[in-house]
Design a protein around this motif. Sequence first.
Motif, PDB file in Angstrom:
ATOM      1  N   GLN A 298       0.811  -1.211   0.000  1.00  0.00           N
ATOM      2  CA  GLN A 298       0.000   0.000   0.000  1.00  0.00           C
ATOM      3  C   GLN A 298       0.850   1.270   0.000  1.00  0.00           C
ATOM      4  OE1 GLN A 298      -2.556  -0.410   3.403  1.00  0.00           O
ATOM      5  NE2 GLN A 298      -4.068  -1.633   2.275  1.00  0.00           N
ATOM      6  N   ILE A 299       2.105   1.165   0.467  1.00  0.00           N
ATOM      7  CA  ILE A 299       2.989   2.329   0.532  1.00  0.00           C
ATOM      8  C   ILE A 299       3.876   2.360  -0.710  1.00  0.00           C
ATOM      9  CG2 ILE A 299       4.793   3.517   1.834  1.00  0.00           C
ATOM     10  CD1 ILE A 299       3.779   2.129   4.339  1.00  0.00           C
ATOM     11  N   ARG A 300       3.853   3.479  -1.406  1.00  0.00           N
ATOM     12  CA  ARG A 300       4.691   3.636  -2.594  1.00  0.00           C
ATOM     13  C   ARG A 300       5.587   4.849  -2.413  1.00  0.00           C
ATOM     14  NH1 ARG A 300       3.269   5.658  -8.485  1.00  0.00           N
ATOM     15  NH2 ARG A 300       5.146   4.972  -9.580  1.00  0.00           N
ATOM     16  N   VAL A 301       6.900   4.643  -2.589  1.00  0.00           N
ATOM     17  CA  VAL A 301       7.886   5.722  -2.472  1.00  0.00           C
ATOM     18  C   VAL A 301       8.644   5.806  -3.779  1.00  0.00           C
ATOM     19  CG1 VAL A 301       9.887   6.581  -1.212  1.00  0.00           C
ATOM     20  CG2 VAL A 301       8.129   5.287   0.005  1.00  0.00           C
TER      21      VAL A 301
ATOM     22  N   VAL B 122       7.463  11.554   6.940  1.00  0.00           N
ATOM     23  CA  VAL B 122       8.456  11.213   5.915  1.00  0.00           C
ATOM     24  C   VAL B 122       9.744  11.977   6.200  1.00  0.00           C
ATOM     25  CG1 VAL B 122       9.025  11.281   3.463  1.00  0.00           C
ATOM     26  CG2 VAL B 122       6.684  10.766   4.186  1.00  0.00           C
ATOM     27  N   LYS B 123      10.853  11.251   6.244  1.00  0.00           N
ATOM     28  CA  LYS B 123      12.163  11.870   6.431  1.00  0.00           C
ATOM     29  C   LYS B 123      13.077  11.436   5.307  1.00  0.00           C
ATOM     30  CE  LYS B 123      11.781  12.065  11.475  1.00  0.00           C
ATOM     31  NZ  LYS B 123      12.402  11.696  12.774  1.00  0.00           N
ATOM     32  N   VAL B 124      13.906  12.381   4.832  1.00  0.00           N
ATOM     33  CA  VAL B 124      14.813  12.109   3.713  1.00  0.00           C
ATOM     34  C   VAL B 124      16.241  12.372   4.154  1.00  0.00           C
ATOM     35  CG1 VAL B 124      15.413  12.685   1.323  1.00  0.00           C
ATOM     36  CG2 VAL B 124      13.018  12.759   2.061  1.00  0.00           C
TER      37      VAL B 124
ATOM     38  N   ALA C  10      20.324  14.914   7.031  1.00  0.00           N
ATOM     39  CA  ALA C  10      18.890  15.108   6.846  1.00  0.00           C
ATOM     40  C   ALA C  10      18.613  16.202   5.817  1.00  0.00           C
ATOM     41  CB  ALA C  10      18.231  15.451   8.170  1.00  0.00           C
ATOM     42  N   ILE C  11      17.581  15.989   5.004  1.00  0.00           N
ATOM     43  CA  ILE C  11      17.142  16.959   4.001  1.00  0.00           C
ATOM     44  C   ILE C  11      15.643  17.145   4.175  1.00  0.00           C
ATOM     45  CG2 ILE C  11      16.946  17.428   1.523  1.00  0.00           C
ATOM     46  CD1 ILE C  11      19.291  15.590   1.071  1.00  0.00           C
ATOM     47  N   HIS C  12      15.149  18.355   3.942  1.00  0.00           N
ATOM     48  CA  HIS C  12      13.714  18.592   4.064  1.00  0.00           C
ATOM     49  C   HIS C  12      12.968  17.707   3.072  1.00  0.00           C
ATOM     50  CE1 HIS C  12       9.836  20.623   4.302  1.00  0.00           C
ATOM     51  NE2 HIS C  12      10.290  21.236   5.383  1.00  0.00           N
ATOM     52  N   ALA C  13      11.925  17.059   3.542  1.00  0.00           N
ATOM     53  CA  ALA C  13      11.217  16.072   2.721  1.00  0.00           C
ATOM     54  C   ALA C  13      10.587  16.666   1.470  1.00  0.00           C
ATOM     55  CB  ALA C  13      10.145  15.376   3.561  1.00  0.00           C
ATOM     56  N   SER C  14      10.326  17.973   1.486  1.00  0.00           N
ATOM     57  CA  SER C  14       9.690  18.602   0.312  1.00  0.00           C
ATOM     58  C   SER C  14      10.688  19.320  -0.590  1.00  0.00           C
ATOM     59  CB  SER C  14       8.612  19.585   0.772  1.00  0.00           C
ATOM     60  OG  SER C  14       9.192  20.631   1.538  1.00  0.00           O
ATOM     61  N   ALA C  15      11.982  19.203  -0.293  1.00  0.00           N
ATOM     62  CA  ALA C  15      13.001  19.905  -1.083  1.00  0.00           C
ATOM     63  C   ALA C  15      13.195  19.242  -2.447  1.00  0.00           C
ATOM     64  CB  ALA C  15      14.312  19.925  -0.330  1.00  0.00           C
ATOM     65  N   LYS C  16      13.565  20.043  -3.435  1.00  0.00           N
ATOM     66  CA  LYS C  16      13.937  19.490  -4.734  1.00  0.00           C
ATOM     67  C   LYS C  16      15.370  19.000  -4.647  1.00  0.00           C
ATOM     68  CE  LYS C  16      13.772  20.174  -9.702  1.00  0.00           C
ATOM     69  NZ  LYS C  16      13.295  21.029 -10.822  1.00  0.00           N
ATOM     70  N   LEU C  17      15.610  17.769  -5.097  1.00  0.00           N
ATOM     71  CA  LEU C  17      16.894  17.114  -4.890  1.00  0.00           C
ATOM     72  C   LEU C  17      17.703  17.035  -6.169  1.00  0.00           C
ATOM     73  CD1 LEU C  17      15.552  14.141  -2.734  1.00  0.00           C
ATOM     74  CD2 LEU C  17      16.402  16.353  -1.937  1.00  0.00           C
ATOM     75  N   SER C  18      19.009  17.039  -6.007  1.00  0.00           N
ATOM     76  CA  SER C  18      19.893  16.815  -7.146  1.00  0.00           C
ATOM     77  C   SER C  18      19.992  15.317  -7.415  1.00  0.00           C
ATOM     78  CB  SER C  18      21.278  17.400  -6.872  1.00  0.00           C
ATOM     79  OG  SER C  18      21.820  16.856  -5.688  1.00  0.00           O
ATOM     80  N   GLN C  19      20.574  14.947  -8.544  1.00  0.00           N
ATOM     81  CA  GLN C  19      20.657  13.539  -8.921  1.00  0.00           C
ATOM     82  C   GLN C  19      21.470  12.735  -7.914  1.00  0.00           C
ATOM     83  OE1 GLN C  19      21.525  12.655 -13.076  1.00  0.00           O
ATOM     84  NE2 GLN C  19      22.855  10.976 -12.477  1.00  0.00           N
ATOM     85  N   GLY C  20      21.006  11.533  -7.618  1.00  0.00           N
ATOM     86  CA  GLY C  20      21.735  10.669  -6.710  1.00  0.00           C
ATOM     87  C   GLY C  20      20.806   9.791  -5.897  1.00  0.00           C
ATOM     88  N   PHE C  21      21.390   8.968  -5.021  1.00  0.00           N
ATOM     89  CA  PHE C  21      20.616   8.086  -4.162  1.00  0.00           C
ATOM     90  C   PHE C  21      20.281   8.784  -2.838  1.00  0.00           C
ATOM     91  CE2 PHE C  21      22.475   4.800  -6.897  1.00  0.00           C
ATOM     92  CZ  PHE C  21      21.368   3.977  -7.100  1.00  0.00           C
ATOM     93  N   TYR C  22      19.090   8.498  -2.330  1.00  0.00           N
ATOM     94  CA  TYR C  22      18.646   9.042  -1.054  1.00  0.00           C
ATOM     95  C   TYR C  22      17.948   7.941  -0.254  1.00  0.00           C
ATOM     96  CZ  TYR C  22      19.595  13.546  -3.197  1.00  0.00           C
ATOM     97  OH  TYR C  22      20.221  14.590  -3.810  1.00  0.00           O
TER      98      TYR C  22
ATOM     99  N   VAL D  21      14.845   7.240   2.171  1.00  0.00           N
ATOM    100  CA  VAL D  21      13.555   7.813   2.557  1.00  0.00           C
ATOM    101  C   VAL D  21      12.951   6.945   3.650  1.00  0.00           C
ATOM    102  CG1 VAL D  21      11.263   8.505   1.786  1.00  0.00           C
ATOM    103  CG2 VAL D  21      13.213   8.690   0.221  1.00  0.00           C
ATOM    104  N   LYS D  22      12.643   7.553   4.787  1.00  0.00           N
ATOM    105  CA  LYS D  22      12.005   6.840   5.894  1.00  0.00           C
ATOM    106  C   LYS D  22      10.546   7.258   5.988  1.00  0.00           C
ATOM    107  CE  LYS D  22      14.077   5.931   9.715  1.00  0.00           C
ATOM    108  NZ  LYS D  22      14.738   6.051  11.055  1.00  0.00           N
ATOM    109  N   VAL D  23       9.661   6.276   5.973  1.00  0.00           N
ATOM    110  CA  VAL D  23       8.228   6.508   6.148  1.00  0.00           C
ATOM    111  C   VAL D  23       7.842   5.816   7.452  1.00  0.00           C
ATOM    112  CG1 VAL D  23       5.938   6.237   5.159  1.00  0.00           C
ATOM    113  CG2 VAL D  23       7.920   6.527   3.647  1.00  0.00           C
ATOM    114  N   GLY D  24       7.661   6.603   8.489  1.00  0.00           N
ATOM    115  CA  GLY D  24       7.478   6.006   9.806  1.00  0.00           C
ATOM    116  C   GLY D  24       8.736   5.260  10.199  1.00  0.00           C
ATOM    117  N   GLU D  25       8.610   3.966  10.474  1.00  0.00           N
ATOM    118  CA  GLU D  25       9.755   3.130  10.841  1.00  0.00           C
ATOM    119  C   GLU D  25      10.293   2.335   9.667  1.00  0.00           C
ATOM    120  OE1 GLU D  25      11.345   3.220  13.755  1.00  0.00           O
ATOM    121  OE2 GLU D  25       9.965   4.881  14.185  1.00  0.00           O
ATOM    122  N   HIS D  26       9.788   2.587   8.481  1.00  0.00           N
ATOM    123  CA  HIS D  26      10.219   1.850   7.287  1.00  0.00           C
ATOM    124  C   HIS D  26      11.112   2.741   6.434  1.00  0.00           C
ATOM    125  CE1 HIS D  26       7.155  -1.091   8.340  1.00  0.00           C
ATOM    126  NE2 HIS D  26       6.290  -0.091   8.427  1.00  0.00           N
TER     127      HIS D  26
END
Length: 268
Positions: A214-217, A233-235, A242-254, A256-261
């Motif tokens: 049910q969760i899609r990231v 949501v934490k990024v 840490a990066i603000h979850a609503s920030a526009k990101l540059s190319q690369g791997f990040y 993403v934590k949704v709750g405890e996942h």
Amino acid sequence: MKSFTNFKSLFAGLIFITGSCASQFSLAATDVPVAGDVVGTKLTITGATATGSDNLPALESAEYSIDLTFDGNYLNEYTSQWGGRTKMPVTLEYTLNTSSGKVDKMVYYPKGPADSNINGTFREFTVYVKTSTADYEKVDDYLITITNKTDAGQIKAPRLVEFGKTFTSPVSVKIVVTSSYHTNANNLPALVSCGEMEFYKNANTSVEEINNEQIRVFAEDGYIRVTGSDEPVKVYTIAGAAIHASAKLSQGFYIVKVGEHTKKVFVK
């Protein structure tokens, strides 16, 4: 983190740089930025020593003990000998709690805002880390650049030193200071000072991958999108910053934590 930003009027005057080993320092030293909010777990320091090039304690008096650099008080300080008596380079060696696990970075606080004298602020220094399985390994050469030499706020700002790699099972960290800033017009050899020294390991983002249909990231146009969940949501960058979850990101791997996942996402 304690912020030292409102004391720029404390000092105005000439700043000189000395250090008997400055000419041997790497020209490719990594410039040390001012520390912002440090993401990670602060490690416990259990002891420290300060030694001059003569292998004797580099200490002005018990009032300025190296132990003051890990007592949580940002207003007192360690200081090596005054009046040209410090034998540069000075080596500061910190022993870490055996349960530290990892170390990734450190924060150096020059003398606190109550002290308008900037003598001893690090300029050039080298960091080494010792682990339970290996002797000291050189991390890098570092340089603190003061662009405005009358700006006490800049000189006294805490500095973030990124190691660029993770050291597992750290035992101790050694900092060899080869030159420092001072106000001595007679060009006597510099001294070394430190308000606080802190070591950190990056935030833990290595929990199990999301296993919930049910969760899609996913990433879309440089942004992280999450559907199917109302949890926070934490990024994070791969390094754990840490990066603000609503920030526009540059190319690369990040991460993403949704709750405890958590999920690793690539941004194109």
